[in-house]
Design a protein around this motif. Structure first.
Motif, PDB file in Angstrom:
ATOM      1  N   VAL A 181       0.857  -1.183   0.000  1.00 30.49           N
ATOM      2  CA  VAL A 181       0.000   0.000   0.000  1.00 30.49           C
ATOM      3  C   VAL A 181       0.894   1.234   0.000  1.00 30.49           C
ATOM      4  O   VAL A 181       2.092   1.148   0.293  1.00 30.49           O
ATOM      5  CB  VAL A 181      -0.950   0.017   1.224  1.00 30.49           C
ATOM      6  CG1 VAL A 181      -2.008  -1.052   1.092  1.00 30.49           C
ATOM      7  CG2 VAL A 181      -0.179  -0.168   2.521  1.00 30.49           C
ATOM      8  N   ASP A 206      -5.324   7.660   1.832  1.00 28.54           N
ATOM      9  CA  ASP A 206      -5.595   6.703   0.756  1.00 28.54           C
ATOM     10  C   ASP A 206      -6.708   5.744   1.178  1.00 28.54           C
ATOM     11  O   ASP A 206      -6.770   5.320   2.340  1.00 28.54           O
ATOM     12  CB  ASP A 206      -4.342   5.892   0.425  1.00 28.54           C
ATOM     13  CG  ASP A 206      -3.137   6.775   0.158  1.00 28.54           C
ATOM     14  OD1 ASP A 206      -3.187   7.539  -0.808  1.00 28.54           O
ATOM     15  OD2 ASP A 206      -2.166   6.706   0.946  1.00 28.54           O
ATOM     16  N   TYR A 208      -8.476   2.044   0.043  1.00 23.97           N
ATOM     17  CA  TYR A 208      -8.321   0.815  -0.747  1.00 23.97           C
ATOM     18  C   TYR A 208      -9.542  -0.076  -0.535  1.00 23.97           C
ATOM     19  O   TYR A 208     -10.124  -0.112   0.556  1.00 23.97           O
ATOM     20  CB  TYR A 208      -7.079   0.031  -0.310  1.00 23.97           C
ATOM     21  CG  TYR A 208      -5.762   0.661  -0.676  1.00 23.97           C
ATOM     22  CD1 TYR A 208      -5.082   0.273  -1.825  1.00 23.97           C
ATOM     23  CD2 TYR A 208      -5.182   1.637   0.129  1.00 23.97           C
ATOM     24  CE1 TYR A 208      -3.867   0.834  -2.170  1.00 23.97           C
ATOM     25  CE2 TYR A 208      -3.972   2.216  -0.200  1.00 23.97           C
ATOM     26  CZ  TYR A 208      -3.312   1.803  -1.350  1.00 23.97           C
ATOM     27  OH  TYR A 208      -2.111   2.379  -1.683  1.00 23.97           O
ATOM     28  N   TRP A 210     -10.434  -4.227  -1.407  1.00 24.23           N
ATOM     29  CA  TRP A 210      -9.956  -5.518  -1.908  1.00 24.23           C
ATOM     30  C   TRP A 210     -11.095  -6.526  -1.915  1.00 24.23           C
ATOM     31  O   TRP A 210     -12.102  -6.369  -1.227  1.00 24.23           O
ATOM     32  CB  TRP A 210      -8.833  -6.070  -1.029  1.00 24.23           C
ATOM     33  CG  TRP A 210      -7.560  -5.304  -1.040  1.00 24.23           C
ATOM     34  CD1 TRP A 210      -6.529  -5.418  -1.933  1.00 24.23           C
ATOM     35  CD2 TRP A 210      -7.127  -4.324  -0.085  1.00 24.23           C
ATOM     36  NE1 TRP A 210      -5.495  -4.566  -1.605  1.00 24.23           N
ATOM     37  CE2 TRP A 210      -5.837  -3.885  -0.479  1.00 24.23           C
ATOM     38  CE3 TRP A 210      -7.714  -3.770   1.046  1.00 24.23           C
ATOM     39  CZ2 TRP A 210      -5.133  -2.934   0.240  1.00 24.23           C
ATOM     40  CZ3 TRP A 210      -7.011  -2.810   1.764  1.00 24.23           C
ATOM     41  CH2 TRP A 210      -5.732  -2.405   1.355  1.00 24.23           C
ATOM     42  N   GLU A 225      -7.081  -6.244  -5.772  1.00 23.98           N
ATOM     43  CA  GLU A 225      -7.351  -4.852  -5.405  1.00 23.98           C
ATOM     44  C   GLU A 225      -8.389  -4.298  -6.372  1.00 23.98           C
ATOM     45  O   GLU A 225      -8.138  -4.169  -7.568  1.00 23.98           O
ATOM     46  CB  GLU A 225      -6.070  -4.030  -5.459  1.00 23.98           C
ATOM     47  CG  GLU A 225      -6.262  -2.569  -5.070  1.00 23.98           C
ATOM     48  CD  GLU A 225      -4.981  -1.774  -5.186  1.00 23.98           C
ATOM     49  OE1 GLU A 225      -4.959  -0.812  -5.985  1.00 23.98           O
ATOM     50  OE2 GLU A 225      -4.014  -2.125  -4.491  1.00 23.98           O
ATOM     51  N   SER A 228      -8.292   1.871  -5.562  1.00 25.84           N
ATOM     52  CA  SER A 228      -7.435   2.666  -4.676  1.00 25.84           C
ATOM     53  C   SER A 228      -7.512   4.121  -5.123  1.00 25.84           C
ATOM     54  O   SER A 228      -7.534   4.414  -6.320  1.00 25.84           O
ATOM     55  CB  SER A 228      -5.984   2.171  -4.701  1.00 25.84           C
ATOM     56  OG  SER A 228      -5.414   2.374  -5.974  1.00 25.84           O
ATOM     57  N   THR A 230      -6.516   8.311  -3.617  1.00 31.77           N
ATOM     58  CA  THR A 230      -5.969   9.195  -2.592  1.00 31.77           C
ATOM     59  C   THR A 230      -6.868  10.414  -2.437  1.00 31.77           C
ATOM     60  O   THR A 230      -7.209  11.064  -3.423  1.00 31.77           O
ATOM     61  CB  THR A 230      -4.546   9.640  -2.954  1.00 31.77           C
ATOM     62  OG1 THR A 230      -3.718   8.486  -3.080  1.00 31.77           O
ATOM     63  CG2 THR A 230      -3.980  10.554  -1.865  1.00 31.77           C
TER      64      THR A 230
END
Length: 488
Positions: A181, A206, A208, A210, A225, A228, A230
């Motif tokens: 990450v 950030d 994420y 999954w 993933e 993702s 930011t």
């Protein structure tokens, strides 16, 4: 109880041809109310002899007072196999099961100046779907302290898989894989509607998402993933999942709480997009800067936010005040939703809203835990602050700002708690690797000790969805797993 005690009549004939009478009534007929004792003889068999009924009557007359006295005491409690005097309310058995350590997996993290070892202070974990013997997959991550920003370029999340021993009697979690990450993860949360999906948030903002899919050919590649991105709203301090709408079973909503008083709602479906951004404020102190610490979704249209100053805010996403549009500086955007209902503009613009907010009774110190429990058709919102003050709000029909129960847990400070689904116990990790078991009804505190004393102030405790496993941590990179069994 009345018992006939008339003497037994003597036989009128005693010649050798006389045979005992066959059994035609049960022995219980002796206890007939107000009747003479009947003669009950054994069946024709050389193994039995004729009963002496007078002695039987005499025996019953002696035993009757003793039996009645014993019955007056009620049922005798059944003790466990170890002959422990176990109170009826003590239904939980919590045992240390395993310790897993991550300190050797992240080589470039900062080290403790005193001994040169990696100093992890914050732990995150998520229990996923059941894999074997009621044991779910486990995802963990840890993080050192961050004064201003994160510059750890090899941060990872680590997945552990439960494996049965060769005899099938126990499970041990072994490392399955690790995913990189961008920055240190301090928040992990499983989607309760699809326990193969989970999200993580970093100290740099950030987000994420999954997904786990069983890959029998290469199990280490089972995690994919999905997304993702930011954000520029500050550190992700907590996350919560809910349905995007009651009509949609395939779309989920992920709420990410950020330290700067912002909550982002993500729509997770065939595509994953940023749906809305909420700016929170305290109605009684407009303009006051908020620092969020916890978030909990109580429904698909309401969530509760806990703050560093102890405030508890009930926010409604159906009563929104538009705050205009603002540009975003995300470096990675996967996709956007087209259509009139979307709140994400194609040019990187996002709508900001102020949700309808109600202040619940606040804590005196920083809120460290939020939990929702459904017990006997009653829904409870449980909140805890750093000092161990626990508030119970009844949210079955509507949330009342006044709690129905307030508990003051003894020191030390409570960085995180979890309450059992029957609201009998509160579990809380403390320093040196201890786990406290606080009984709500009596205030009694029991502890479960580690195999060896561990250093650190744990910020994590999570119970699996089936209530059979606990994880606490981190103790300088070490997590402790506990098995939880119930005595019915």
């Amino acid at each position: 109880m009345d018992i006939g005690v008339d003497p037994c009549p003597t036989p009128t004939s005693t010649d050798a041809a006389t045979e005992p009478k066959e059994r035609k009534e049960t022995a219980a007929s002796i206890l007939n109310h107000g009747t003479s004792t009947q003669t009950v003889s054994a069946p024709r068999s050389k193994k039995f002899a004729t009963y002496d009924d007078s002695k039987l009557v005499s025996f019953i007359r002696k035993v009757q007072p003793i039996v009645e006295e014993e019955l007056s005491y009620g049922m005798t409690p059944i003790f466990d196999c170890n002959d422990n005097l176990y109170e009826p309310s003590e239904r939980y058995r919590v045992c240390r099961h395993q310790e897993i350590t991550l300190r050797n997996l992240i080589p470039d993290h900062t080290t403790d100046d005193r001994n040169g070892s990696t100093a992890f202070h914050v732990g995150a974990a998520a229990w996923l779907s059941i894999l074997t013997r009621d044991a779910p997959l486990l995802v963990v991550a840890c993080s050192p302290s961050h004064e201003a920003w994160c510059d750890h370029f090899t941060s990872i999340i680590t997945v552990f898989c439960p494996k049965r021993d060769r005899y099938g009697g126990s499970v041990q979690w072994v490392e399955l894989s690790s995913n990189p990450v961008k920055a240190c993860i301090e928040s992990l949360e499983t989607n309760p509607f699809n326990r193969d999906m989970f999200a993580g948030g970093t100290v740099s903002g950030d987000v994420y998402i999954w997904h786990y899919e069983m890959n029998l050919r290469n199990e280490r590649n089972s995690f994919a993933e999905l997304h993702s991105e930011t954000t520029d709203c500050g550190k992700v301090v907590d996350m919560a999942w809910t349905r995007y709408s009651v009509m949609s079973k395939s779309d989920y909503a992920l709420l990410t709480a950020h330290s700067e008083g912002t909550v982002i709602q993500w729509r997770v479906g065939k595509t994953i997009v940023k749906d809305k951004i909420f700016k929170l404020n305290v109605p009684s102190a407009v303009g006051k800067a908020l620092i969020l610490t916890q978030i909990l979704a109580t429904s698909n249209t309401e969530f509760v936010a806990g703050c560093d100053d102890g405030s508890l805010l009930l926010c409604s996403t159906t009563q929104l005040i538009p705050l205009g549009m603002a540009s975003t500086s995300e470096r990675s955007i996967t996709s956007v939703v087209n259509g009139a209902s979307s709140t994400v503009a194609s040019a990187g613009k996002v709508n900001f809203f102020a949700p309808g907010t109600i202040e619940l009774k606040s804590h005196s110190f920083s809120v460290t835990s939020l939990q929702k429990i459904e017990n006997r058709r009653q829904e409870l919102l449980i909140s805890c602050d750093l000092t161990g003050e626990v508030l119970f709000h009844d949210i079955t029909d509507s949330i009342n700002s006044t709690p129905t129960l307030i508990i003051k847990m003894p020191l030390p400070f409570k960085t995180r708690i979890v309450c059992t689904s029957d609201t009998e116990y509160i579990f809380s990790p403390t320093g040196n690797g201890l786990l406290e078991l606080y009984r709500i009804g009596s205030g009694k505190v029991d502890t479960v000790e580690p195999s060896l004393p561990l250093k650190g102030s744990p910020t994590l405790i999570k119970m699996s969805a089936n209530g059979k496993w606990l994880i606490t941590g981190t103790y300088n990179g070490t997590f402790i797993l506990y098995s939880v069994t119930m005595e019915y």
